[in-house]
Design a protein around this motif. Structure first.
Motif, PDB file in Angstrom:
ATOM      1  N   ARG A 180       7.573  17.394  -6.614  1.00  0.00           N
ATOM      2  CA  ARG A 180       6.398  17.112  -7.431  1.00  0.00           C
ATOM      3  C   ARG A 180       6.663  15.892  -8.320  1.00  0.00           C
ATOM      4  NH1 ARG A 180       5.749  21.688 -10.308  1.00  0.00           N
ATOM      5  NH2 ARG A 180       6.598  20.747 -12.184  1.00  0.00           N
ATOM      6  N   MET A 181       7.880  15.831  -8.871  1.00  0.00           N
ATOM      7  CA  MET A 181       8.203  14.704  -9.739  1.00  0.00           C
ATOM      8  C   MET A 181       8.157  13.381  -8.982  1.00  0.00           C
ATOM      9  SD  MET A 181      11.112  16.114 -12.293  1.00  0.00           S
ATOM     10  CE  MET A 181      12.064  14.599 -12.134  1.00  0.00           C
ATOM     11  N   GLN A 182       8.688  13.385  -7.755  1.00  0.00           N
ATOM     12  CA  GLN A 182       8.668  12.141  -6.977  1.00  0.00           C
ATOM     13  C   GLN A 182       7.236  11.689  -6.700  1.00  0.00           C
ATOM     14  OE1 GLN A 182      11.217  12.466  -3.472  1.00  0.00           O
ATOM     15  NE2 GLN A 182      12.814  11.298  -4.500  1.00  0.00           N
ATOM     16  N   VAL A 183       6.374  12.656  -6.365  1.00  0.00           N
ATOM     17  CA  VAL A 183       4.985  12.315  -6.059  1.00  0.00           C
ATOM     18  C   VAL A 183       4.266  11.825  -7.327  1.00  0.00           C
ATOM     19  CG1 VAL A 183       2.770  13.237  -5.277  1.00  0.00           C
ATOM     20  CG2 VAL A 183       4.862  13.817  -4.039  1.00  0.00           C
ATOM     21  N   GLU A 184       4.534  12.507  -8.444  1.00  0.00           N
ATOM     22  CA  GLU A 184       3.903  12.081  -9.704  1.00  0.00           C
ATOM     23  C   GLU A 184       4.373  10.704 -10.136  1.00  0.00           C
ATOM     24  OE1 GLU A 184       4.690  15.232 -12.444  1.00  0.00           O
ATOM     25  OE2 GLU A 184       3.032  16.457 -11.640  1.00  0.00           O
ATOM     26  N   GLN A 185       5.665  10.464  -9.935  1.00  0.00           N
ATOM     27  CA  GLN A 185       6.202   9.162 -10.319  1.00  0.00           C
ATOM     28  C   GLN A 185       5.562   8.050  -9.490  1.00  0.00           C
ATOM     29  OE1 GLN A 185      10.257   9.194 -11.123  1.00  0.00           O
ATOM     30  NE2 GLN A 185      10.050   7.278 -12.229  1.00  0.00           N
ATOM     31  N   MET A 242      12.414  18.288   4.108  1.00  0.00           N
ATOM     32  CA  MET A 242      12.326  17.858   2.714  1.00  0.00           C
ATOM     33  C   MET A 242      11.169  18.554   2.007  1.00  0.00           C
ATOM     34  SD  MET A 242      12.753  13.963   1.453  1.00  0.00           S
ATOM     35  CE  MET A 242      13.335  13.681  -0.230  1.00  0.00           C
ATOM     36  N   ASN A 243      10.229  19.119   2.784  1.00  0.00           N
ATOM     37  CA  ASN A 243       9.101  19.831   2.195  1.00  0.00           C
ATOM     38  C   ASN A 243       9.243  21.310   2.546  1.00  0.00           C
ATOM     39  OD1 ASN A 243       7.857  20.021   4.963  1.00  0.00           O
ATOM     40  ND2 ASN A 243       7.893  17.804   4.683  1.00  0.00           N
ATOM     41  N   GLU A 244       8.158  22.053   2.509  1.00  0.00           N
ATOM     42  CA  GLU A 244       8.280  23.498   2.712  1.00  0.00           C
ATOM     43  C   GLU A 244       8.357  23.918   4.181  1.00  0.00           C
ATOM     44  OE1 GLU A 244       4.771  24.762   0.740  1.00  0.00           O
ATOM     45  OE2 GLU A 244       5.533  24.268  -1.241  1.00  0.00           O
ATOM     46  N   ASP A 245       7.959  23.034   5.095  1.00  0.00           N
ATOM     47  CA  ASP A 245       7.915  23.410   6.511  1.00  0.00           C
ATOM     48  C   ASP A 245       9.290  23.248   7.141  1.00  0.00           C
ATOM     49  OD1 ASP A 245       5.300  23.477   5.767  1.00  0.00           O
ATOM     50  OD2 ASP A 245       4.694  21.694   6.887  1.00  0.00           O
ATOM     51  N   HIS A 300      -4.521  20.992  -2.458  1.00  0.00           N
ATOM     52  CA  HIS A 300      -5.243  20.832  -3.722  1.00  0.00           C
ATOM     53  C   HIS A 300      -4.468  21.455  -4.887  1.00  0.00           C
ATOM     54  CE1 HIS A 300      -6.275  24.718  -2.047  1.00  0.00           C
ATOM     55  NE2 HIS A 300      -6.635  25.117  -3.241  1.00  0.00           N
ATOM     56  N   LEU A 301      -3.479  22.309  -4.568  1.00  0.00           N
ATOM     57  CA  LEU A 301      -2.702  22.946  -5.640  1.00  0.00           C
ATOM     58  C   LEU A 301      -1.506  22.072  -6.012  1.00  0.00           C
ATOM     59  CD1 LEU A 301      -2.570  26.629  -4.284  1.00  0.00           C
ATOM     60  CD2 LEU A 301      -4.137  25.655  -5.979  1.00  0.00           C
ATOM     61  N   PRO A 302      -0.944  22.256  -7.234  1.00  0.00           N
ATOM     62  CA  PRO A 302       0.251  21.486  -7.596  1.00  0.00           C
ATOM     63  C   PRO A 302       1.408  21.795  -6.631  1.00  0.00           C
ATOM     64  CG  PRO A 302      -0.627  22.710  -9.489  1.00  0.00           C
ATOM     65  CD  PRO A 302      -1.391  23.154  -8.293  1.00  0.00           C
ATOM     66  N   ILE A 303       2.250  20.793  -6.363  1.00  0.00           N
ATOM     67  CA  ILE A 303       3.404  20.995  -5.475  1.00  0.00           C
ATOM     68  C   ILE A 303       4.398  21.930  -6.153  1.00  0.00           C
ATOM     69  CG2 ILE A 303       5.286  19.838  -4.253  1.00  0.00           C
ATOM     70  CD1 ILE A 303       3.593  17.307  -4.222  1.00  0.00           C
ATOM     71  N   LYS A 304       4.860  22.945  -5.403  1.00  0.00           N
ATOM     72  CA  LYS A 304       5.716  23.964  -6.019  1.00  0.00           C
ATOM     73  C   LYS A 304       7.121  23.451  -6.323  1.00  0.00           C
ATOM     74  CE  LYS A 304       3.568  27.647  -3.583  1.00  0.00           C
ATOM     75  NZ  LYS A 304       3.900  28.092  -2.256  1.00  0.00           N
ATOM     76  N   ASP A 305       7.741  22.748  -5.379  1.00  0.00           N
ATOM     77  CA  ASP A 305       9.100  22.265  -5.589  1.00  0.00           C
ATOM     78  C   ASP A 305       9.093  21.181  -6.671  1.00  0.00           C
ATOM     79  OD1 ASP A 305      12.006  21.942  -4.585  1.00  0.00           O
ATOM     80  OD2 ASP A 305      11.223  19.900  -4.540  1.00  0.00           O
ATOM     81  N   ILE A 322       0.858  -1.186   0.000  1.00  0.00           N
ATOM     82  CA  ILE A 322       0.000   0.000   0.000  1.00  0.00           C
ATOM     83  C   ILE A 322       0.893   1.234   0.000  1.00  0.00           C
ATOM     84  CG2 ILE A 322      -1.542   1.375   1.481  1.00  0.00           C
ATOM     85  CD1 ILE A 322      -3.158  -1.144   1.914  1.00  0.00           C
ATOM     86  N   ALA A 323       0.514   2.222  -0.820  1.00  0.00           N
ATOM     87  CA  ALA A 323       1.353   3.404  -0.991  1.00  0.00           C
ATOM     88  C   ALA A 323       0.651   4.658  -0.493  1.00  0.00           C
ATOM     89  CB  ALA A 323       1.687   3.575  -2.476  1.00  0.00           C
ATOM     90  N   THR A 324       1.465   5.616  -0.020  1.00  0.00           N
ATOM     91  CA  THR A 324       0.935   6.941   0.289  1.00  0.00           C
ATOM     92  C   THR A 324       2.019   7.968  -0.017  1.00  0.00           C
ATOM     93  OG1 THR A 324      -0.244   8.268   1.945  1.00  0.00           O
ATOM     94  CG2 THR A 324       1.647   7.025   2.729  1.00  0.00           C
ATOM     95  N   ALA A 325       1.621   9.236  -0.119  1.00  0.00           N
ATOM     96  CA  ALA A 325       2.590  10.316  -0.316  1.00  0.00           C
ATOM     97  C   ALA A 325       2.624  11.118   0.976  1.00  0.00           C
ATOM     98  CB  ALA A 325       2.169  11.196  -1.490  1.00  0.00           C
ATOM     99  N   ASP A 326       3.800  11.230   1.598  1.00  0.00           N
ATOM    100  CA  ASP A 326       3.857  11.925   2.882  1.00  0.00           C
ATOM    101  C   ASP A 326       5.096  12.804   3.074  1.00  0.00           C
ATOM    102  OD1 ASP A 326       5.621   9.787   3.113  1.00  0.00           O
ATOM    103  OD2 ASP A 326       4.599   8.819   4.782  1.00  0.00           O
ATOM    104  N   HIS A 327       6.277  12.307   2.699  1.00  0.00           N
ATOM    105  CA  HIS A 327       7.509  13.025   3.035  1.00  0.00           C
ATOM    106  C   HIS A 327       7.640  14.390   2.358  1.00  0.00           C
ATOM    107  CE1 HIS A 327       8.628   9.204   4.706  1.00  0.00           C
ATOM    108  NE2 HIS A 327       9.785   9.688   5.128  1.00  0.00           N
ATOM    109  N   ASN A 328       7.257  14.415   1.093  1.00  0.00           N
ATOM    110  CA  ASN A 328       7.504  15.592   0.261  1.00  0.00           C
ATOM    111  C   ASN A 328       6.341  16.556   0.172  1.00  0.00           C
ATOM    112  OD1 ASN A 328      10.015  15.623  -0.903  1.00  0.00           O
ATOM    113  ND2 ASN A 328       9.520  13.983  -2.309  1.00  0.00           N
ATOM    114  N   VAL A 329       5.191  16.153   0.723  1.00  0.00           N
ATOM    115  CA  VAL A 329       3.984  16.920   0.423  1.00  0.00           C
ATOM    116  C   VAL A 329       3.898  18.203   1.245  1.00  0.00           C
ATOM    117  CG1 VAL A 329       2.755  14.799  -0.195  1.00  0.00           C
ATOM    118  CG2 VAL A 329       2.491  15.722   2.103  1.00  0.00           C
TER     119      VAL A 329
END
Ligand code: SF4
Lengths: 179, 466
Positions: free
Chosen positions: B80-85, B413-416, B71-76, B58-65
């Motif tokens: 964004r590429m890692q999440v899309e991949q 790794m994200n914006e925070d 709801h907006l596209p990821i700026k970095d 089972i997969a989720t996106a957490d580290h980079n988000v």
């Protein structure tokens, strides 16, 4: 050089990639180039000296310490090395290397010094089957340890995944029995 | 001789022991996220093989988000590429994905338990060291490298050498204001950040038995911070009640059958561990770290060690370097020291109970003007619950900012991020140099101690506020 940590082998800023390839060009990046510029190689760094070439990397003790990043092993392999010789390897690096078909050869401090004394043109021969390493010019040799399972993998040119793939039938049977 | 809980689960999952080599260990449940999975997917594709058991991943996106405007596209771009991949890979290989926008999305170690995917007796792996969290349910759960992620893709197995076992017994009642985060920070401070290297740890004793599942997860989560391969707690009524009725929990007859199996999961009375440690719960104070590894912790009202009194030269150097980075003085007390940030979140402390505890303390109070306070729920489900219970209003009135689910300021790794040189009391699990951003100074503590600092603006002994 001693205590080479994985942050030097492959700096953190190169970890966001999504493939395993191409890490070789960033191997020891910060030691190879001034200001991160490929146009400015540091001439005193061994990888930049044409006298040194081949597929065995020789390094001082405690090689591969620090972060567990597997990218370090990928970078070494991608650059073209198949074996690393040192007098001591960090545990995780050793595993990561073996998992990627890079042979870590642990030799005595004395033997390592002898290799370094040979200078630029020294050539080494490694016999995986016999688990020995030899300095070609002097004929001196030493044996090294290698886990029998890993040895089979290396000799047959297959890795853990090939091994596990060959066991899929047994795994399927296990699933049925434990269901 | 009896068997340990670890042995019982391990033995049931060994497909084969390679002579002079590791064991082939069967993995019941595999979790993946965007950072450590792309190379493993690529590897499988290069070999031209499909995933062996895609439904057990089972997969989720957490580290980079990001944790605002999800709801907006990821700026970095790289993030964004890692999440899309991850999305592409999951679609292509038939892996269930709880990505951004999905009601089940969240930190991988928060969603597994809350969805009932994590169940007693399982073997669980994920390309993330805090996989040990799932051990709270009586599972063998541990973090793996990318090559091993590929192994699980290819065969639903990993090659593992059996670790040694350690039991940590904690008995008696906890002091007022002391919670499970303090227990684990106390243990790590006592045995050091490498004190359990090579071991799999079982936590036992009356104190552990009295804890909720969420509190148990906090303890198992940080097992890795003392070098352990993983941590675990034998399942009991508390565990069964928690799992029952969750979306992925067994139902009807299947539940009864499973329950009977789960009740056998405990260390036999005559089982022998390679190491054992006993702790009296009454000795544990509210804890805080002052250094740059989780083992450098003290009682919140205690004093940083005096350098001259440290006999071991290596240790002394280590602490000296840590104090320099942290801008703190040998022998000093932290109480009363101003902090600029409070981060309540991460897979250690971002579950609903943590947030309830915080809300109860801050209700009717306001944060200090000098601090920025960020609350980041561990998952969409937790966030939903926060709103349902009206905790968001309490936080808003106190001046706390509540954000969307993700790893957030736990790792830079994200914006925070925490700005260089500033202090952050954080409920996360790592205080390494630069972990929360370059130059950021992290003080690890419990959600209560963090909330206390949010109100007073300084490091505070929570016992004085309650
Ligand atoms: S919250 Fe922190 S420790 Fe937990 S999985 Fe995310 S980055 Fe890792």
């Amino acid at each position: 050089m001693e205590n080479i940590d994985t942050d030097q082998i492959i700096p953190a800023r190169f970890l966001k990639a999504t493939t395993r390839d191409g890490f070789g060009k960033n191997l020891f990046r910060d030691w190879r180039y001034d200001n991160d510029s490929e146009a400015k190689p540091k001439t005193d760094f061994a990888l930049n000296n044409p006298l040194y070439s081949g597929d065995i990397l020789v390094a001082g003790k405690n090689f591969g310490c620090g972060s567990s990043r597997e990218h370090a092993a990928w970078a070494i392999l991608d650059y073209g090395f198949n074996a690393v010789v040192s007098s001591f390897f960090a545990d995780i690096f050793k595993n990561n290397a073996l998992n990627n078909g890079v042979l870590p050869v642990t030799v005595s401090e004395l033997f390592l010094q002898k290799i370094f004394e040979q200078g630029n043109e020294a050539t080494l021969s490694i016999d995986v089957e016999a688990q020995t390493i030899r300095i070609d010019a002097t004929g001196e040799q030493e044996s090294f340890e290698l886990n029998p399972y890993k040895k089979t993998c290396l000799l047959n040119g297959y890795d853990d995944i090939d091994f596990l793939l060959s066991r899929r039938e047994a795994i399927t049977k296990f699933e049925k029995e434990s269901a | 001789m009896g068997k340990t809980l670890f042995d019982k689960i391990w033995d049931k999952h060994v497909v084969e022991k390679i002579p002079d080599g590791p064991s082939v260990l069967y993995i019941d449940q595999h979790f993946i996220h965007e950072v450590t999975s792309p190379q493993a997917f690529k590897g499988i594709e290069q070999r031209g093989i499909p995933l062996f058991r895609p439904r057990q991943t089972i997969a989720t996106a957490d580290h980079n988000v990001p944790t605002i405007n999800q709801h907006l596209p990821i700026k970095d771009e790289l993030s964004r590429m890692q999440v899309e991949q991850l999305i592409n890979n999951c679609n292509k290989h038939g892996v269930e994905l709880y990505g951004l926008g999905h009601p089940y999305q969240g930190i991988v170690h928060v969603i597994g338990p809350e969805l009932g995917i994590t169940q007693p007796g399982m073997t669980i792996v994920c390309g993330d060291s805090h996989t040990s969290t799932h051990g709270a349910f009586g599972t063998i759960a541990f973090g793996i490298g990318t090559s091993e992620v590929e192994m699980v893709f290819a065969s639903q197995c990993v090659l593992q050498t059996k670790p040694k076992t350690m039991r940590i017994n904690i008995d008696g009642d906890l002091q007022k204001g002391v919670v499970s985060k303090d227990i684990i920070l106390y243990i790590i401070a006592r045995i050091s950040a490498s004190g359990a290297t090579g071991f799999f740890v079982e936590y036992a004793g009356s104190t552990i038995r009295s804890l909720s599942m969420e509190a148990r997860m906090t303890i198992c989560n940080m097992s890795i911070e003392m070098g352990a391969r993983g941590g675990m707690i034998a399942p009991d009524e508390t565990t069964f009640n928690y799992v029952k009725g969750r979306p992925f929990a067994p139902k009807g007859n299947a539940w009864d059958e499973k329950l009977a199996e789960w009740k056998e999961l405990y260390s036999d009375t005559d089982a022998v561990f390679d190491a054992e440690i006993n702790i009296n719960a009454a000795d544990i104070p509210p804890m805080i770290t002052y250094g740059t590894n989780p083992g450098l912790g003290i009682a919140v009202n205690g004093h940083i060690p005096v350098l001259e009194q440290i006999a071991d030269e290596g240790e002394k150097k280590n602490i000296e370097k840590a104090l320099q980075y942290m801008g703190l003085k040998s022998g000093a007390s932290l109480v009363g020291m101003p902090v600029q940030h409070v981060f309540i979140g991460s897979c250690t402390n971002s579950r609903i109970e943590d947030l309830r505890e915080v809300a109860e303390l801050v209700k009717g109070r306001k944060k200090n003007d000098g601090v920025k306070v960020m609350i980041v729920p561990g998952s969409q489900q937790v966030a939903k619950q926060v709103h349902a219970e009206g905790l968001d209003r309490i936080f808003a009135e106190a001046g706390f900012q509540i954000r969307q689910a993700g790893c957030s300021a736990c790792l830079g790794m994200n914006e925070d991020k925490v700005p260089a040189g500033e202090y952050c009391i954080s409920t996360s699990n790592r205080n390494f140099e630069g972990r929360q951003g370059a130059g950021a100074r992290t003080l690890l503590a419990s959600p209560l101690t963090a909330a206390a600092a949010a109100i007073t603006g300084v490091v505070t002994d929570i016992r004085e506020l309650i």
